[in-house]
Write an enzyme that holds these catalytic residues in place. Structure first.
Site, PDB file in Angstrom:
ATOM      1  N   GLY A 178      43.812  34.521  40.051  1.00 26.67           N
ATOM      2  CA  GLY A 178      43.033  35.850  40.680  1.00 26.67           C
ATOM      3  C   GLY A 178      41.606  36.015  40.021  1.00 26.67           C
ATOM      4  O   GLY A 178      41.039  37.021  40.245  1.00 26.67           O
ATOM      5  N   LYS A 236      40.149  24.565  46.513  1.00 29.42           N
ATOM      6  CA  LYS A 236      40.677  25.275  47.396  1.00 29.42           C
ATOM      7  C   LYS A 236      40.036  25.036  48.913  1.00 29.42           C
ATOM      8  O   LYS A 236      40.419  25.201  49.738  1.00 29.42           O
ATOM      9  CB  LYS A 236      40.483  26.744  47.279  1.00 29.42           C
ATOM     10  N   ARG A 285      52.502  22.191  41.358  1.00 28.33           N
ATOM     11  CA  ARG A 285      53.021  21.906  40.099  1.00 28.33           C
ATOM     12  C   ARG A 285      54.141  22.798  40.342  1.00 28.33           C
ATOM     13  O   ARG A 285      54.286  23.370  41.350  1.00 28.33           O
ATOM     14  CB  ARG A 285      52.084  22.445  38.993  1.00 28.33           C
ATOM     15  N   LYS A 305      37.692  35.621  55.605  1.00 27.94           N
ATOM     16  CA  LYS A 305      37.871  37.051  56.122  1.00 27.94           C
ATOM     17  C   LYS A 305      39.146  37.665  55.155  1.00 27.94           C
ATOM     18  O   LYS A 305      39.958  37.014  54.660  1.00 27.94           O
ATOM     19  CB  LYS A 305      38.643  36.978  57.507  1.00 27.94           C
TER      20      LYS A 305
HETATM   21  P1  ADP Z   1      44.526  32.359  42.884  1.00 24.72           P
HETATM   22  O1  ADP Z   1      44.671  31.022  42.880  1.00 24.72           O
HETATM   23  O2  ADP Z   1      43.409  32.888  41.928  1.00 24.72           O
HETATM   24  O3  ADP Z   1      46.014  32.813  42.509  1.00 24.72           O
HETATM   25  P2  ADP Z   1      44.939  32.914  45.720  1.00 24.72           P
HETATM   26  O4  ADP Z   1      44.043  32.271  46.736  1.00 24.72           O
HETATM   27  O5  ADP Z   1      46.231  32.298  45.669  1.00 24.72           O
HETATM   28  O6  ADP Z   1      44.028  33.048  44.239  1.00 24.72           O
HETATM   29  O7  ADP Z   1      45.162  34.215  45.930  1.00 24.72           O
HETATM   30  C1  ADP Z   1      45.904  35.235  45.238  1.00 24.72           C
HETATM   31  C2  ADP Z   1      45.954  36.677  46.113  1.00 24.72           C
HETATM   32  O8  ADP Z   1      44.558  37.169  46.364  1.00 24.72           O
HETATM   33  C3  ADP Z   1      46.771  36.673  47.224  1.00 24.72           C
HETATM   34  O9  ADP Z   1      48.192  36.454  47.213  1.00 24.72           O
HETATM   35  C4  ADP Z   1      46.431  37.889  47.840  1.00 24.72           C
HETATM   36  O10 ADP Z   1      46.980  38.909  47.400  1.00 24.72           O
HETATM   37  C5  ADP Z   1      44.917  37.800  47.772  1.00 24.72           C
HETATM   38  N1  ADP Z   1      44.011  36.926  48.597  1.00 24.72           N
HETATM   39  C6  ADP Z   1      43.440  35.953  48.373  1.00 24.72           C
HETATM   40  N2  ADP Z   1      42.774  35.466  49.816  1.00 24.72           N
HETATM   41  C7  ADP Z   1      42.844  36.821  50.610  1.00 24.72           C
HETATM   42  C8  ADP Z   1      42.291  36.918  51.525  1.00 24.72           C
HETATM   43  N3  ADP Z   1      41.846  35.912  52.608  1.00 24.72           N
HETATM   44  N4  ADP Z   1      42.632  38.302  52.342  1.00 24.72           N
HETATM   45  C9  ADP Z   1      43.533  39.151  51.504  1.00 24.72           C
HETATM   46  N5  ADP Z   1      43.892  38.843  50.352  1.00 24.72           N
HETATM   47  C10 ADP Z   1      43.508  37.604  49.806  1.00 24.72           C
END
Ligand code: ADP
Length: 456
Positions: free
Chosen positions: A165, A116, A292, A201
């Protein structure tokens, strides 16, 4: 030329790939763990090979066994599905070294976009907005604290290798930061064998809106519009839809352009998803790329009338993508509910077990992608999703009504599922008004639990 594909996955996505290959005239080899001998993809594939015991670490995650099966079965390509080895750059590299086409982007692209932090750097380079945060991974909490103080609270600490998550912690102030930072590092180490974290943030009550990309190996890239996946519980999606009623055509065009630009910048090939958060003012920020096919690809398929899995295989076969951006338009509204074997009344406790009776809904505008059937036993070793119910309609309202109708017909006896909960969501006025942010589920679950208490 792809003549035979090894399906390196299980469950509904393995079935999805077997079906697509059958329609393309391509033979399939299913690999399975001991627990999945009776599963539908294993029964429907042309051939099947057992690759080990039930635990994923002993079977679906064993790259060497999968490659041996590919050689034994004389296949030309491997479809990784989602989860398991689908975003494992080393596995993609092994396939490349063995002259097996990995159906997806190159190992180099996976390595870059799967991390990431590297993906954020790539986005910044390509001029795509990212969430304000650290440029690199952060080693110790002192450095993290400095950045958090600069960005301003609340902040979110995230695992560089993150997914599902896991390894994400929110800190509302400097005191909480140190504790949450250490917890995130530990969670990341445990889940991904990689404790690297970074800080962003925390965007308050955003929408999760992602863009589907389709790219051939000759540099032609288009996007297939967005999916709104804001309806999540603990960062896990539960209901997804396309299009998002939050985007107007100008924001859609801007985000789509940014998604295509980033896919081009990382020399993308195949199907991929760029995930963004959108705040209430319509500012959008790239958060990560999934290299993917995704669970929720179905809503794009239905809304756009395009078979993504077939395109994925055709692109891997060296075909040119014949679709142009101008050919792509939304045909209807599509909603997907994830049907999980979980008990929503008991903190979503997984409920594997025997399905005594099973009846899937049908009729106009209904699609069910599921590998389960009556008398099937859901093994306890894997994730709890047992199917996806997709409803389409000329309007969002029609899709919601149809989804509710189909959920009411769906019968899965013997285990608890998320069907009753999805029905309640479809009836919820807030959902119907489209007022959904990533906070929606938390407040919705509080509301229905208060209501149950009052009734008692
Ligand atoms: P993963 O790869 O574990 O699924 P993501 O980066 O795709 O993680 O984020 C999953 C979810 O987490 C997002 O859809 C959102 O709900 C929350 N999230 C991630 N980053 C942020 C952020 N900077 N601010 C608020 N919510 C976030």
């Amino acid at each position: 030329m792809i003549r035979k594909v090894l399906v390196a996955n299980r469950g509904e996505i393995a079935l999805r790939v077997v079906r697509a290959c059958r329609e393309l005239g391509i033979k399939t080899l299913a690999v399975y763990s001991e627990a999945d001998e009776q599963s539908l993809p294993v029964q429907l594939a042309d051939e099947a090979i057992c690759i080990g015991p039930s635990q994923a670490a002993q079977s679906y995650l064993k790259a060497d066994r999968i490659i041996s099966a590919a050689e034994l079965g004389d296949v030309d390509a491997i479809h990784p599905g989602y989860g398991f080895l689908s975003e494992n750059a080393t596995f993609a590299e092994q396939c490349e070294a063995c002259n097996l086409k990995f159906i997806g982007p190159s190992s180099q692209t996976i390595r870059m976009m799967g991390d990431k932090v590297l993906a954020r750097q790539m986005a910044i380079k390509a001029g795509v907005p990212t969430v304000p945060g650290s440029k690199d991974t952060i080693i110790d909490e002192k450095a993290g604290l400095k950045i958090a103080n600069q960005i301003g609270y609340p902040v979110i600490i995230k695992a560089a290798a993150g997914g599902g998550g896991k390894g994400m912690r929110i800190a509302h102030n400097a005191v909480a930061f140190t504790k949450e930072f250490r917890t995130a590092q530990m969670e990341a180490e445990k889940a991904f064998n990689n404790g690297a974290v970074y800080v962003e943030k925390y965007i308050e009550e955003p929408r999760h809106i992602e863009f589907q990309i389709l790219a051939d190996s000759y540099g032609h890239v288009i996007h297939l519009g967005e999916r709104d996946c804001s309806l999540q519980r603990r960062y896990q999606k539960l209901v997804e839809e396309a299009p998002s009623d939050f985007l107007d055509s100008s924001l859609r065009a801007k985000m789509g352009k940014a998604a295509v630009k980033l896919a081009q910048a990382c020399h993308y090939e195949g199907v991929g998803t760029l995930e963004f958060l959108v705040d209430k003012h319509g500012n959008f920020y790239f958060i990560e790329m999934n290299t993917r096919i995704q669970v929720e690809h179905t809503v794009t398929e239905e809304a756009m009338g395009i078979d993504l899995v077939k395109w994925q295989i055709r692109i891997a076969n060296g075909e040119h993508l014949t679709l142009e951006q101008k050919d792509v338009s939304c045909k209807c509204h599509a909603i997907e509910c994830r049907i999980n074997a979980e008990d929503p009344d008991n903190n979503f406790l997984p409920c594997p077990g025997h399905i005594d009776f099973y009846y899937a809904p049908g009729g106009k505008g209904i699609r069910v992608d599921s590998h389960v059937y009556g008398d099937y036993s859901i093994p306890p070793y894997y994730d709890s999703m047992i199917g996806k119910l997709i409803a389409t309609g000329d309007t969002r309202e029609e899709a919601i009504e149809r989804m509710h109708r189909a959920l009411s017909e769906y019968i899965v006896h013997g285990i608890k599922t998320t069907i009753p909960l999805c029905k309640k969501i479809m009836l919820d006025p807030t959902y119907r008004e489209g007022k959904i942010t990533t906070k929606y589920m938390e407040t919705f679950l509080n509301r229905i639990s208060e209501k149950t208490k009052v009734q008692k």
